[in-house]
Motif scaffolding. Structure first.
Motif, PDB file in Angstrom:
ATOM      1  N   ASN A   7     -11.489 -36.040  -7.474  1.00 10.18           N
ATOM      2  CA  ASN A   7     -10.616 -34.733  -7.480  1.00 10.18           C
ATOM      3  C   ASN A   7      -9.478 -34.353  -6.611  1.00 10.18           C
ATOM      4  OD1 ASN A   7     -12.335 -34.163  -9.429  1.00 10.18           O
ATOM      5  ND2 ASN A   7     -14.418 -33.575  -8.127  1.00 10.18           N
ATOM      6  N   PRO A   8      -8.449 -33.759  -6.720  1.00 11.84           N
ATOM      7  CA  PRO A   8      -7.490 -33.773  -5.632  1.00 11.84           C
ATOM      8  C   PRO A   8      -7.472 -32.705  -4.964  1.00 11.84           C
ATOM      9  CG  PRO A   8      -6.661 -33.246  -7.956  1.00 11.84           C
ATOM     10  CD  PRO A   8      -7.579 -34.296  -8.384  1.00 11.84           C
ATOM     11  N   VAL A   9      -7.099 -32.329  -4.114  1.00 13.00           N
ATOM     12  CA  VAL A   9      -7.039 -31.374  -3.497  1.00 13.00           C
ATOM     13  C   VAL A   9      -6.251 -30.758  -3.644  1.00 13.00           C
ATOM     14  CG1 VAL A   9      -7.365 -30.129  -1.019  1.00 13.00           C
ATOM     15  CG2 VAL A   9      -9.071 -31.730  -1.695  1.00 13.00           C
ATOM     16  N   THR A  10      -5.745 -29.714  -4.270  1.00 18.02           N
ATOM     17  CA  THR A  10      -4.438 -28.845  -4.146  1.00 18.02           C
ATOM     18  C   THR A  10      -3.949 -27.590  -3.193  1.00 18.02           C
ATOM     19  OG1 THR A  10      -4.434 -28.094  -6.451  1.00 18.02           O
ATOM     20  CG2 THR A  10      -3.956 -30.612  -5.967  1.00 18.02           C
ATOM     21  N   LEU A  11      -2.402 -27.933  -3.029  1.00 13.31           N
ATOM     22  CA  LEU A  11      -2.703 -26.268  -2.090  1.00 13.31           C
ATOM     23  C   LEU A  11      -1.183 -25.809  -2.325  1.00 13.31           C
ATOM     24  CD1 LEU A  11      -2.950 -23.672  -0.879  1.00 13.31           C
ATOM     25  CD2 LEU A  11      -2.927 -24.193   0.987  1.00 13.31           C
ATOM     26  N   THR A  12      -0.773 -25.172  -3.181  1.00 14.03           N
ATOM     27  CA  THR A  12       1.002 -24.470  -3.595  1.00 14.03           C
ATOM     28  C   THR A  12       1.114 -23.015  -2.944  1.00 14.03           C
ATOM     29  OG1 THR A  12       0.931 -26.561  -5.352  1.00 14.03           O
ATOM     30  CG2 THR A  12       2.763 -24.688  -5.504  1.00 14.03           C
ATOM     31  N   VAL A  13       2.579 -22.887  -2.348  1.00 16.98           N
ATOM     32  CA  VAL A  13       2.565 -21.699  -1.879  1.00 16.98           C
ATOM     33  C   VAL A  13       4.377 -21.905  -2.428  1.00 16.98           C
ATOM     34  CG1 VAL A  13       2.768 -20.156  -0.473  1.00 16.98           C
ATOM     35  CG2 VAL A  13       0.468 -20.978  -0.833  1.00 16.98           C
ATOM     36  N   VAL A  14       4.629 -21.050  -2.940  1.00 16.91           N
ATOM     37  CA  VAL A  14       5.842 -20.534  -3.276  1.00 16.91           C
ATOM     38  C   VAL A  14       6.514 -19.388  -2.783  1.00 16.91           C
ATOM     39  CG1 VAL A  14       7.544 -19.233  -5.030  1.00 16.91           C
ATOM     40  CG2 VAL A  14       5.775 -20.839  -5.906  1.00 16.91           C
ATOM     41  N   ASP A  15       7.902 -19.692  -1.528  1.00 18.15           N
ATOM     42  CA  ASP A  15       8.260 -18.619  -1.627  1.00 18.15           C
ATOM     43  C   ASP A  15       9.680 -17.780  -2.044  1.00 18.15           C
ATOM     44  OD1 ASP A  15      10.519 -19.949  -1.261  1.00 18.15           O
ATOM     45  OD2 ASP A  15      11.162 -20.761   0.599  1.00 18.15           O
ATOM     46  N   ALA A  16       9.898 -16.933  -1.316  1.00 19.41           N
ATOM     47  CA  ALA A  16      10.645 -15.536  -1.072  1.00 19.41           C
ATOM     48  C   ALA A  16      11.312 -16.385  -2.080  1.00 19.41           C
ATOM     49  CB  ALA A  16      11.185 -14.288   0.307  1.00 19.41           C
ATOM     50  N   GLU A  17      12.295 -17.582  -1.817  1.00 12.08           N
ATOM     51  CA  GLU A  17      13.241 -18.150  -2.244  1.00 12.08           C
ATOM     52  C   GLU A  17      12.781 -18.758  -3.330  1.00 12.08           C
ATOM     53  OE1 GLU A  17      12.921 -18.511   0.710  1.00 12.08           O
ATOM     54  OE2 GLU A  17      14.118 -16.334   1.269  1.00 12.08           O
ATOM     55  N   GLY A  18      12.000 -18.651  -3.784  1.00  6.69           N
ATOM     56  CA  GLY A  18      11.476 -19.797  -4.864  1.00  6.69           C
ATOM     57  C   GLY A  18      10.605 -20.869  -4.300  1.00  6.69           C
ATOM     58  N   CYS A  19      11.055 -21.551  -3.290  1.00  7.41           N
ATOM     59  CA  CYS A  19      10.763 -22.922  -2.821  1.00  7.41           C
ATOM     60  C   CYS A  19       8.977 -22.764  -2.938  1.00  7.41           C
ATOM     61  CB  CYS A  19      11.426 -23.774  -1.641  1.00  7.41           C
ATOM     62  SG  CYS A  19      13.123 -23.195  -2.142  1.00  7.41           S
ATOM     63  N   ALA A  20       8.315 -24.254  -3.794  1.00  2.00           N
ATOM     64  CA  ALA A  20       7.681 -24.290  -3.956  1.00  2.00           C
ATOM     65  C   ALA A  20       6.525 -25.101  -3.374  1.00  2.00           C
ATOM     66  CB  ALA A  20       6.708 -24.272  -5.193  1.00  2.00           C
ATOM     67  N   TYR A  21       5.737 -24.705  -1.196  1.00  2.53           N
ATOM     68  CA  TYR A  21       5.132 -26.246  -1.057  1.00  2.53           C
ATOM     69  C   TYR A  21       4.226 -26.332  -1.662  1.00  2.53           C
ATOM     70  CZ  TYR A  21       8.868 -24.255   1.929  1.00  2.53           C
ATOM     71  OH  TYR A  21       9.890 -23.448   2.740  1.00  2.53           O
TER      72      TYR A  21
END
Length: 124
Positions: A81-95
């Motif tokens: 199973n992959p481990v994922t973490l995605t966070v979007v900053d105030a400018e809409g960039c998804a890390y």
């Protein structure tokens, strides 16, 4: 080990998806160690959180310091199973930070002899 004689390989990476323009590959690691792959994600996530000014332990970042959650992530990765973490900053960039099974051979010479236990890359 995945099958008789096969060695599991894990890949971890950070990619920034911008609302306009191409995605940016911020590097990663390919390793035989699921623990190292998850540790890489955790370390890079801590760095991204600091750069974005996120207080420690908030929201998606809460698992970073928890050893039980870290162990679960390693076990899940070993199970495929992959481990994922995605966070979007105030400018809409998804890390997007991802550790997953698979990837190319790690540190091999042309004749297939293992050169090292891990390989890292940095791209921008």
């Amino acid at each position: 080990m995945t099958a008789e004689g096969d060695v599991a390989v894990y890949r971890a990476e950070l990619v920034v998806h911008r609302p306009s323009g191409p995605s940016i590959d911020l590097g990663g690691v390919v390793t035989y160690s699921p623990r190292r792959a998850v540790r890489w994600v955790r370390t890079r996530a801590e760095q991204v959180a600091q750069q974005l000014g996120v207080p420690p332990g908030v929201g998606e970042w809460g698992w970073l310091g928890d050893q039980v959650d870290f162990g679960r992530a390693v076990g899940g990765l070993m199970a495929g199973n992959p481990v994922t973490l995605t966070v979007v900053d105030a400018e809409g960039c998804a890390y997007a930070l991802v550790a997953r099974p698979g990837g190319g051979a790690v540190g091999a010479y042309e004749n297939g002899t293992v050169q090292s236990q891990g390989a890292t890359w940095l791209a921008a």
